[in-house]
Design a protein around this motif. Structure first.
Motif, PDB file in Angstrom:
ATOM      1  N   VAL A 116       0.839  -1.211   0.000  1.00  0.00           N
ATOM      2  CA  VAL A 116       0.000   0.000   0.000  1.00  0.00           C
ATOM      3  C   VAL A 116       0.866   1.250   0.000  1.00  0.00           C
ATOM      4  CG1 VAL A 116      -1.582   1.362   1.430  1.00  0.00           C
ATOM      5  CG2 VAL A 116      -2.031  -1.063   1.019  1.00  0.00           C
ATOM      6  N   TYR A 117       1.903   1.266   0.861  1.00  0.00           N
ATOM      7  CA  TYR A 117       2.793   2.425   0.914  1.00  0.00           C
ATOM      8  C   TYR A 117       3.503   2.639  -0.427  1.00  0.00           C
ATOM      9  CZ  TYR A 117       2.191   2.428   5.993  1.00  0.00           C
ATOM     10  OH  TYR A 117       1.675   2.484   7.247  1.00  0.00           O
ATOM     11  N   ASP A 121       3.346   5.937  -2.780  1.00  0.00           N
ATOM     12  CA  ASP A 121       4.549   6.578  -3.316  1.00  0.00           C
ATOM     13  C   ASP A 121       4.452   6.702  -4.836  1.00  0.00           C
ATOM     14  OD1 ASP A 121       5.666   6.734  -0.803  1.00  0.00           O
ATOM     15  OD2 ASP A 121       6.753   4.857  -0.999  1.00  0.00           O
ATOM     16  N   ARG A 122       3.920   5.668  -5.465  1.00  0.00           N
ATOM     17  CA  ARG A 122       3.842   5.644  -6.925  1.00  0.00           C
ATOM     18  C   ARG A 122       2.902   6.727  -7.449  1.00  0.00           C
ATOM     19  NH1 ARG A 122       1.112   2.599 -10.818  1.00  0.00           N
ATOM     20  NH2 ARG A 122      -0.153   1.539  -9.253  1.00  0.00           N
ATOM     21  N   ILE A 123       1.738   6.889  -6.827  1.00  0.00           N
ATOM     22  CA  ILE A 123       0.820   7.925  -7.300  1.00  0.00           C
ATOM     23  C   ILE A 123       1.393   9.313  -7.039  1.00  0.00           C
ATOM     24  CG2 ILE A 123      -0.579   8.050  -5.174  1.00  0.00           C
ATOM     25  CD1 ILE A 123      -3.028   8.477  -6.931  1.00  0.00           C
ATOM     26  N   HIS A 124       2.110   9.483  -5.919  1.00  0.00           N
ATOM     27  CA  HIS A 124       2.738  10.770  -5.640  1.00  0.00           C
ATOM     28  C   HIS A 124       3.789  11.110  -6.702  1.00  0.00           C
ATOM     29  CE1 HIS A 124       1.741  10.715  -1.045  1.00  0.00           C
ATOM     30  NE2 HIS A 124       0.695  10.973  -1.804  1.00  0.00           N
ATOM     31  N   ALA A 125       4.511  10.106  -7.161  1.00  0.00           N
ATOM     32  CA  ALA A 125       5.610  10.352  -8.103  1.00  0.00           C
ATOM     33  C   ALA A 125       5.149  10.411  -9.556  1.00  0.00           C
ATOM     34  CB  ALA A 125       6.672   9.256  -7.945  1.00  0.00           C
ATOM     35  N   GLN A 126       4.102   9.668  -9.920  1.00  0.00           N
ATOM     36  CA  GLN A 126       3.787   9.481 -11.331  1.00  0.00           C
ATOM     37  C   GLN A 126       2.562  10.245 -11.814  1.00  0.00           C
ATOM     38  OE1 GLN A 126       3.537   5.290 -12.207  1.00  0.00           O
ATOM     39  NE2 GLN A 126       5.370   4.809 -11.051  1.00  0.00           N
ATOM     40  N   LEU A 127       1.759  10.753 -10.899  1.00  0.00           N
ATOM     41  CA  LEU A 127       0.521  11.403 -11.334  1.00  0.00           C
ATOM     42  C   LEU A 127       0.831  12.651 -12.158  1.00  0.00           C
ATOM     43  CD1 LEU A 127      -2.578  10.883 -10.743  1.00  0.00           C
ATOM     44  CD2 LEU A 127      -2.419  12.907  -9.298  1.00  0.00           C
ATOM     45  N   ARG A 266      15.320   1.808  -6.283  1.00  0.00           N
ATOM     46  CA  ARG A 266      15.319   2.161  -4.871  1.00  0.00           C
ATOM     47  C   ARG A 266      13.919   2.057  -4.327  1.00  0.00           C
ATOM     48  NH1 ARG A 266      15.999   7.180  -4.212  1.00  0.00           N
ATOM     49  NH2 ARG A 266      16.499   7.884  -6.286  1.00  0.00           N
ATOM     50  N   LYS A 267      13.781   1.472  -3.172  1.00  0.00           N
ATOM     51  CA  LYS A 267      12.477   1.308  -2.557  1.00  0.00           C
ATOM     52  C   LYS A 267      12.360   2.218  -1.355  1.00  0.00           C
ATOM     53  CE  LYS A 267      12.158  -3.520  -3.968  1.00  0.00           C
ATOM     54  NZ  LYS A 267      12.011  -4.915  -3.513  1.00  0.00           N
ATOM     55  N   LEU A 268      11.276   2.942  -1.315  1.00  0.00           N
ATOM     56  CA  LEU A 268      11.052   3.860  -0.205  1.00  0.00           C
ATOM     57  C   LEU A 268      10.320   3.116   0.901  1.00  0.00           C
ATOM     58  CD1 LEU A 268      11.184   6.707   0.896  1.00  0.00           C
ATOM     59  CD2 LEU A 268       9.007   7.177  -0.204  1.00  0.00           C
ATOM     60  N   GLU A 269      11.020   2.747   1.973  1.00  0.00           N
ATOM     61  CA  GLU A 269      10.411   2.005   3.066  1.00  0.00           C
ATOM     62  C   GLU A 269       9.499   2.896   3.871  1.00  0.00           C
ATOM     63  OE1 GLU A 269      10.328  -1.090   3.815  1.00  0.00           O
ATOM     64  OE2 GLU A 269      11.664  -1.740   2.249  1.00  0.00           O
ATOM     65  N   ARG A 270       8.217   2.509   3.928  1.00  0.00           N
ATOM     66  CA  ARG A 270       7.275   3.323   4.684  1.00  0.00           C
ATOM     67  C   ARG A 270       6.509   2.418   5.631  1.00  0.00           C
ATOM     68  NH1 ARG A 270       4.410   7.706   1.121  1.00  0.00           N
ATOM     69  NH2 ARG A 270       3.600   7.997   3.187  1.00  0.00           N
ATOM     70  N   GLN A 271       7.176   1.370   6.088  1.00  0.00           N
ATOM     71  CA  GLN A 271       6.496   0.321   6.814  1.00  0.00           C
ATOM     72  C   GLN A 271       7.099   0.169   8.190  1.00  0.00           C
ATOM     73  OE1 GLN A 271       4.229  -1.788   6.985  1.00  0.00           O
ATOM     74  NE2 GLN A 271       5.121  -3.151   8.459  1.00  0.00           N
TER      75      GLN A 271
END
Length: 481
Positions: A116-117, A121-127, A266-271
């Motif tokens: 989910v995180y 992140d993906r929608i924040h970066a790609q929208l 790179r993976k943004l850890e938000r967990q």
């Protein structure tokens, strides 16, 4: 068998209330059926949400579980409500269950939250928004196909970043709208209903093409690593139709210099509650600092003067992690140069540790504050901001590979361990975490806030004693070498 019908796919409040009543009535997980309102025709109305009143007894779960559940419930798995209730049921008798990361239920819920995180992140970066209309009548519309039910959770980010423009985010599930004052959520739409291309998107594509042209003056070789992004995600980008030919042209013009380079994304850890995966030390601190200067993972960059990255030798045996830059750090671009830094330097000296020999950084790299006239008042970073910045801590840790990490305060401890970690319960002792020793202590700014001089002197000495543990470990390692 109780049938619990939730209002929608992301009805966390409804799930939480029902789960509490079920648990207090000792209803076992296997005896509950969970559904959402649009599936009501599959069940008889009789018995739906029919539960007796909860008895006067009560129970509590940790804030970590609540936050984990809020994320996992946004996953698209059909059995997520049942899985979360089973985990809640087990937590009543096994309070430390979440620390058992190999437990199947815990591992699955953690994996769901991570997914989910990543989607947020993906929608924040790609929208990408498209401009519909002109000038006073302009409205900005974006189409996105999320993997999970993340639109409501992601929308506040865009309301903050694009507060002065009306926009709509359209998805197959739900749509989010911003009118300059409030976010509203409506039903989803089919992609065929999305407005067609416009001048804003044409402008974006022209700019994007320049990034791939070595003769454009804005050529960025890093864009040639775009293959890191799964091609399935390209459909959300306006540049989708031109990505492949742009890559081919850029490779040809640069002689294929980047063609054979494979880069792990790179993976943004938000967990929270997830063991951190140690990376190979390919990055240098200088390269990380330069890359982080353009970080937009959370909205804090908008108001800060600059990013304040870590500082110190890459060969340091000790890595100090604070909370975030303060006012002076934000202006200077260096960590711990204000009053808290002065106190830290004094305590390090008394503990026998040279500041020049340690690497000093913060969990959050941008200054978070509230303006009060000419004064900027410090604000404690929120969990999403800590998560967003954790990628930089991970990469700093991998580049330096210290023998010991010293977490200064609760925010630093949360970043280091990936979960909320009480300071007083864990301070003053070495803790093994993912192959690295960790020492938890207070942040020096805590000492500055103590009004009583006797209490301040006592707490300062405790702080020095904690740092002496780090100093003695350093000296033992040097002697062994």
């Amino acid at each position: 068998m109780p049938i619990i019908m939730l209002d929608n796919d992301t009805d966390f409040d409804g799930w939480r209330k029902a789960a509490r009543r079920l648990a207090l009535n000792d209803v076992t997980p296997s005896d509950v059926t969970w559904t959402v309102r649009n599936e009501a025709e599959l069940f008889s109305a009789e018995g739906v949400n029919a539960l007796p009143d909860a008895p006067h007894a009560t129970f509590n779960v940790s804030a970590i579980f609540v936050e984990l559940a809020k994320a996992a419930i946004l996953h698209r798995k059909d059995d997520r409500f049942a899985l979360l209730y089973r985990l809640l049921w087990r937590l009543r008798s096994h309070h430390d269950l979440l620390s058992a990361t190999t437990d199947p239920d815990v591992a699955e819920v953690n994996a769901m939250a991570r997914a989910v995180y990543r989607d947020i992140d993906r929608i924040h970066a790609q929208l990408r928004f498209r401009e519909i209309g002109r000038e006073q009548k302009a409205h900005y519309v974006a189409w996105f196909e999320p993997e999970h039910h993340i639109v409501e959770a992601a929308a506040p980010f865009f309301a903050s970043r694009f507060a002065d423009m009306p926009w709509s985010i359209l998805t197959p599930d739900v749509s989010a709208h911003w009118d300059g004052h409030a976010i509203s959520i409506t039903s989803g739409v089919d992609k065929s209903e999305v407005p067609t291309e416009d001048r804003l998107e044409d402008t974006w594509r022209r700019h994007y093409s320049g990034i791939f042209n070595p003769d454009s003056g804005i050529f960025n070789p890093a864009r040639l690593k775009l293959m890191e992004m799964p091609q399935a995600y390209w459909r959300n980008l306006p540049e989708d139709s031109i990505i492949k030919p742009l890559l081919e042209d850029a490779m040809r013009m640069t002689g294929g210099a980047f063609a054979n380079k494979t880069v792990e994304p790179r993976k943004l850890e938000r967990q929270q509650d997830t063991p951190m995966v140690r990376r190979d030390a390919h990055d240098t601190i200088a390269a990380l600092r330069e890359e982080a200067a353009d970080c937009r993972a959370c909205p804090l960059w908008k108001d800060a003067t600059q990013i304040v990255f870590g500082e110190g030798p890459q060969t340091a045996s000790i890595m100090l992690v604070g909370e975030q830059p303060g006012d002076k750090e934000d202006l200077a671009g260096k960590p711990f140069v204000g009053p808290a830094g002065e106190m830290l330097n004094r305590a390090l000296e008394e503990a026998g540790i040279a500041r020049t020999k340690v690497y000093v950084t913060n969990a959050v790299k941008h200054f978070k504050f509230v303006p009060r006239g000419k004064i900027r008042l410090h604000q404690k970073p929120a969990t999403p901001e800590i998560r967003a910045c954790r990628q930089w801590y991970e990469r700093e840790l991998a580049a330096i590979q210290p023998e010991l990490v010293v977490a200064l305060g609760a925010t630093a401890a949360q970043s280091v361990f990936g979960k909320i970690t009480p300071v007083n319960k864990n301070r003053g002792r070495l803790i093994e975490h993912d192959g690295t020793k960790v020492l938890v202590t207070v942040h020096p700014s805590y000492l500055l806030r103590l009004p009583d001089e006797d209490a301040k002197a006592l707490e300062y000495q405790r702080f020095v004693d904690d740092l002496k543990i780090a100093g003695s470990l350093l000296r033992r390692s040097a002697h062994a070498a």
